[in-house]
Design a protein around this motif. Sequence first.
Motif, mmCIF file in Angstrom:
data_model
loop_
_atom_site.group_PDB
_atom_site.id
_atom_site.type_symbol
_atom_site.label_atom_id
_atom_site.label_comp_id
_atom_site.label_asym_id
_atom_site.label_seq_id
_atom_site.Cartn_x
_atom_site.Cartn_y
_atom_site.Cartn_z
ATOM 1 N N ALA A 62 0.801 -1.228 0.000
ATOM 2 C CA ALA A 62 0.000 0.000 0.000
ATOM 3 C C ALA A 62 0.831 1.274 0.000
ATOM 4 N N VAL A 63 2.040 1.211 0.501
ATOM 5 C CA VAL A 63 2.880 2.404 0.641
ATOM 6 C C VAL A 63 4.303 2.053 0.237
ATOM 7 N N LEU A 122 12.768 11.397 -5.260
ATOM 8 C CA LEU A 122 12.027 10.363 -4.547
ATOM 9 C C LEU A 122 10.555 10.434 -4.939
ATOM 10 N N VAL A 123 9.936 9.286 -5.079
ATOM 11 C CA VAL A 123 8.499 9.225 -5.381
ATOM 12 C C VAL A 123 7.826 8.416 -4.286
ATOM 13 N N TYR A 124 6.980 9.083 -3.539
ATOM 14 C CA TYR A 124 6.232 8.402 -2.472
ATOM 15 C C TYR A 124 4.861 8.038 -3.023
ATOM 16 N N VAL A 125 4.536 6.772 -2.991
ATOM 17 C CA VAL A 125 3.273 6.278 -3.537
ATOM 18 C C VAL A 125 2.445 5.698 -2.403
ATOM 19 N N ILE A 126 1.192 6.114 -2.327
ATOM 20 C CA ILE A 126 0.292 5.563 -1.318
ATOM 21 C C ILE A 126 -1.021 5.174 -1.983
ATOM 22 N N GLN A 143 -5.645 0.004 0.256
ATOM 23 C CA GLN A 143 -5.053 -1.249 0.685
ATOM 24 C C GLN A 143 -4.511 -1.183 2.116
ATOM 25 N N ILE A 144 -4.918 -0.152 2.845
ATOM 26 C CA ILE A 144 -4.593 -0.053 4.266
ATOM 27 C C ILE A 144 -5.864 -0.310 5.076
ATOM 28 N N ASP A 145 -5.831 -1.289 5.937
ATOM 29 C CA ASP A 145 -6.980 -1.557 6.814
ATOM 30 C C ASP A 145 -6.876 -0.584 7.997
ATOM 31 N N ASP A 146 -7.273 0.658 7.729
ATOM 32 C CA ASP A 146 -7.059 1.708 8.719
ATOM 33 C C ASP A 146 -7.896 1.505 9.984
ATOM 34 N N LYS A 147 -9.088 0.970 9.843
ATOM 35 C CA LYS A 147 -9.922 0.762 11.031
ATOM 36 C C LYS A 147 -9.283 -0.249 11.969
ATOM 37 N N GLU A 148 -8.837 -1.373 11.426
ATOM 38 C CA GLU A 148 -8.206 -2.396 12.243
ATOM 39 C C GLU A 148 -6.911 -1.862 12.857
ATOM 40 N N ASN A 167 -0.607 9.971 -4.879
ATOM 41 C CA ASN A 167 -1.732 9.410 -4.108
ATOM 42 C C ASN A 167 -2.671 8.691 -5.071
ATOM 43 N N ASP A 168 -2.668 7.376 -5.015
ATOM 44 C CA ASP A 168 -3.468 6.567 -5.930
ATOM 45 C C ASP A 168 -4.848 6.315 -5.335
#
Length: 311
Positions: A146-147, A157-161, A165-170, A212-213
């Motif tokens: 995911a990141v 530098l290329v930061y990709v997020i 695909q991040i289970d942010d709640k959990e 930011n995808d």
Amino acid sequence: MKAARVLAFLSIVYPTAAFVGGKTPSKHKARVSPLQAFPYKIGAKTEGVLINNRFIVDSLKKSLPADVEMSEIALLRFALAFPDENEAEAALKKAIQWRKTTGKHIVDAAQEAVSKATANGGWENEVVRDMAPHASLINNYITPKAVITTSTEDGDLVYVIRASQIDDKEMMNKCTVEQVCDFFMYAKEVHNIVANERSAKTGRMCSVLFANDISGVRKAPDKRFSKALTSSSDQYEDLYPSLAGPTMILNLPLILQAFVGLLKPLFPKSVQERLLFKRAPVLASLKELTPLAENMGVRLKFVREVKSLLP
């Protein structure tokens, strides 16, 4: 409904949220106008940018406390963001205060991690991941799927997020807002170290490009995760001025592409002038982001795609 979810996502996820965390004692912000949105041209020669800002860089160097060491590139970024000498000194002083107090453990950990990751002449990313604050908790959720951070052929530098695909709640059920902020701030400090060292060694100013995808977004972020991102983003320009390059919002649903002009106000003013809404077919074709690290062919296609999207 999907459009509403994406709008909710965009309202809190913007580039400065991607990596930054922690708290700063300052509410002082770099003033960014259209002319200042990019304080130097992507690919600018380091020596030329230093020459043009030598007076303020030297002034900042003299103002450093005796127990603080900062490279000329680090000072240059403050000079670029704050052309007024007094404002530059005030901003630098507040950033140093954070680095010596609230953020000291983050800065120290990042410096040690970069040193260990590059000890054999390459880059051991797992070392950096494992040394992140609260890594035992957060690395289970913020993964290379995911990141990921990669580099263009020119060295930026290329930061990709891909937040879908991040289970942010959990994750937020297991972590506190402060822990997530620390984790993001550590990653940003790693970027800062690498970008400044690369700018000095290559003679080319290194920027961090944000990708930011939006692919796969089906729900609004967890409110606690939103709080962590918002808190962290508020400090980005204070602690890392002139580090961010263009911010790309990629693969926006077709239903929203006609309303890009209405979406820009959702972002901080310091970001709006750097903002790009684009389609990125190479990135969209990936089921997860790990091929950007593991497959040279895929990575090359992606970074060339990124370069074609830049202004």
